[in-house]
Design an enzyme around this catalytic site. Structure first.
Site, PDB file in Angstrom:
ATOM      1  N   PRO A  49       0.826  -1.208   0.000  1.00 35.45           N
ATOM      2  CA  PRO A  49       0.000   0.000   0.000  1.00 35.45           C
ATOM      3  C   PRO A  49       0.860   1.259   0.000  1.00 35.45           C
ATOM      4  O   PRO A  49       1.925   1.299   0.621  1.00 35.45           O
ATOM      5  CB  PRO A  49      -0.801  -0.104   1.305  1.00 35.45           C
ATOM      6  CG  PRO A  49      -0.679  -1.528   1.734  1.00 35.45           C
ATOM      7  CD  PRO A  49       0.617  -2.023   1.204  1.00 35.45           C
ATOM      8  N   LYS A  50       0.391   2.277  -0.708  1.00 37.29           N
ATOM      9  CA  LYS A  50       1.044   3.581  -0.696  1.00 37.29           C
ATOM     10  C   LYS A  50       0.304   4.450   0.318  1.00 37.29           C
ATOM     11  O   LYS A  50      -0.838   4.835   0.108  1.00 37.29           O
ATOM     12  CB  LYS A  50       1.013   4.231  -2.083  1.00 37.29           C
ATOM     13  CG  LYS A  50       1.742   5.570  -2.129  1.00 37.29           C
ATOM     14  CD  LYS A  50       1.648   6.214  -3.496  1.00 37.29           C
ATOM     15  CE  LYS A  50       2.468   7.504  -3.545  1.00 37.29           C
ATOM     16  NZ  LYS A  50       2.047   8.490  -2.516  1.00 37.29           N
ATOM     17  N   TRP A  51       0.970   4.759   1.418  1.00 39.95           N
ATOM     18  CA  TRP A  51       0.328   5.448   2.533  1.00 39.95           C
ATOM     19  C   TRP A  51       0.321   6.962   2.337  1.00 39.95           C
ATOM     20  O   TRP A  51       1.228   7.528   1.726  1.00 39.95           O
ATOM     21  CB  TRP A  51       1.052   5.106   3.838  1.00 39.95           C
ATOM     22  CG  TRP A  51       1.055   3.649   4.109  1.00 39.95           C
ATOM     23  CD1 TRP A  51       2.027   2.754   3.792  1.00 39.95           C
ATOM     24  CD2 TRP A  51       0.008   2.892   4.727  1.00 39.95           C
ATOM     25  NE1 TRP A  51       1.655   1.487   4.168  1.00 39.95           N
ATOM     26  CE2 TRP A  51       0.428   1.542   4.738  1.00 39.95           C
ATOM     27  CE3 TRP A  51      -1.225   3.226   5.264  1.00 39.95           C
ATOM     28  CZ2 TRP A  51      -0.362   0.532   5.279  1.00 39.95           C
ATOM     29  CZ3 TRP A  51      -2.015   2.220   5.803  1.00 39.95           C
ATOM     30  CH2 TRP A  51      -1.586   0.901   5.811  1.00 39.95           C
ATOM     31  N   GLU A 103      -3.344   5.653  -0.851  1.00 41.83           N
ATOM     32  CA  GLU A 103      -3.380   6.353  -2.136  1.00 41.83           C
ATOM     33  C   GLU A 103      -3.210   5.451  -3.343  1.00 41.83           C
ATOM     34  O   GLU A 103      -3.441   5.881  -4.466  1.00 41.83           O
ATOM     35  CB  GLU A 103      -2.288   7.413  -2.176  1.00 41.83           C
ATOM     36  CG  GLU A 103      -2.445   8.503  -1.137  1.00 41.83           C
ATOM     37  CD  GLU A 103      -1.376   9.553  -1.281  1.00 41.83           C
ATOM     38  OE1 GLU A 103      -1.720  10.733  -1.210  1.00 41.83           O
ATOM     39  OE2 GLU A 103      -0.200   9.199  -1.470  1.00 41.83           O
ATOM     40  N   GLY A 104      -2.788   4.215  -3.133  1.00 37.99           N
ATOM     41  CA  GLY A 104      -2.538   3.319  -4.249  1.00 37.99           C
ATOM     42  C   GLY A 104      -1.556   2.244  -3.840  1.00 37.99           C
ATOM     43  O   GLY A 104      -1.592   1.769  -2.694  1.00 37.99           O
TER      44      GLY A 104
END
Length: 323
Positions: free
Chosen positions: A17-19, A163-164
């Site tokens: 995960p992109k935090w 975010e992605g």
């Protein structure tokens, strides 16, 4: 390591995960902790709660993301991170009220050996062993090799502020300044009302976006990237400069001119934004990501212009929250 944007998930990667937080290296030495931002800023003084927890770990260097979790909204709170820097004497109270978490995704040094040349899977195995029994505020970043599961995370976790995805080669070393990681952002289209433009009406640059709240006030919600030239003429024909008369004088535009720097929401932006106010009658479709500041009611990153929605009235657009 840096991640470069990609349109879709590359195959054969590890997906994380992109935090929505602050990238941070943690240097752990006996009796000394240092937190360093991606831009080499010393963040140590602002996160005493995190440094206290890191003292329980053996010497080494970690890479991860500082986040603040908002239990009321069940999502990350980026504004709470920013408050740490300006809290001053209120910092202890701020840290107690909104504790930070450090989500760790890499181990670069174990206190004896430089591990950056090892494959990611080996560094990950050592990191997992290091964080066994760690307190909840020191979190091991989830990861998967399954693209289907990764895509599900993009959908299911965006409400929580993810975010992605960041995509990394399983056998890849850690290269300082390297750009072999890729990032794929979760992006969605939505509608907003044009309340102003940079440039001129005949050649609009970026669009200042708004939405009406329940009281009928037009709220500023974000700004777009520069409008493609192929759409500028269409917009120029539709936009009308804001001029409204009432008995006793002119009705002011609902937003200040120039737009205060703090409204733009862009990190590093320090100057007010000069723009041309327009009648809030044009609706546009824009592409936005998951980085939405719920406290301010604005997108933190610039939106991408998609098209003019001549079929929609401003009152068809989703309402903004009142603050």
């Amino acid at each position: 390591m840096h991640a470069v944007p990609a349109a879709d998930l590359p195959a054969g990667m590890i997906y994380e995960p992109k935090w929505d937080g602050w990238r941070c290296l943690a240097f752990i030495q006996p009796g000394r902790i240092m937190l360093q931002s991606r831009h080499l800023r010393n963040l140590t003084p602002y996160f005493p709660d995190v440094t206290r927890l890191l003292r329980s770990l053996p010497p080494g260097v970690l890479d991860g993301e500082l986040i603040v979790w908002d239990p009321a909204r069940e999502r990350t709170n980026f504004v709470a991170l920013q408050r740490r820097v300006v809290a001053g004497h209120r910092l202890p109270a701020e840290a107690a009220a909104r504790p930070a978490h450090y989500v760790v995704f890499d181990l670069l040094h174990d206190g004896v050996d430089d591990l950056t040349g090892l494959p990611l899977v080996e560094r990950r195995a050592r990191l997992e062993a290091l964080l066994v029994g760690a307190p909840p505020q020191l979190q091991l970043c989830p990861q998967t090799l399954d693209p289907a599961k990764a895509r599900a995370w993009m959908v299911e976790w965006q409400h929580a502020g993810v975010e992605g995805l960041v995509c990394k080669a399983p056998d890849g070393p850690y290269v300082s300044g390297g750009r072999s990681w890729t990032k794929v952002k979760t992006r969605n289209t939505t509608e907003a009302i044009v309340g102003g433009v940079t440039g001129t009406l005949s050649a609009p640059g970026s669009l200042l976006l708004g939405r009406y709240d329940a009281s009928g006030r037009l709220r500023y919600v974000g700004i777009t990237n520069p409008v493609p030239a192929s759409h500028a003429a269409e917009l120029g024909q539709a936009l009308v400069r804001y001029i409204a008369q009432r008995r006793g004088g002119t009705i002011p535009h609902p937003w200040p001119v120039p737009l205060p720097a703090g409204w733009a929401g862009q990190l590093g932006e320090r100057r007010p934004l000069v723009y041309v106010p327009v009648q809030p009658t044009v609706v546009v479709e824009v592409l936005v990501d998951a980085a939405f500041d719920e406290e301010a009611g604005r997108w933190r990153h610039r939106a991408g212009f998609v098209r003019v929605r001549a079929d929609l009235s401003p009152y068809d657009v989703m309402r903004a929250a009142a603050f």
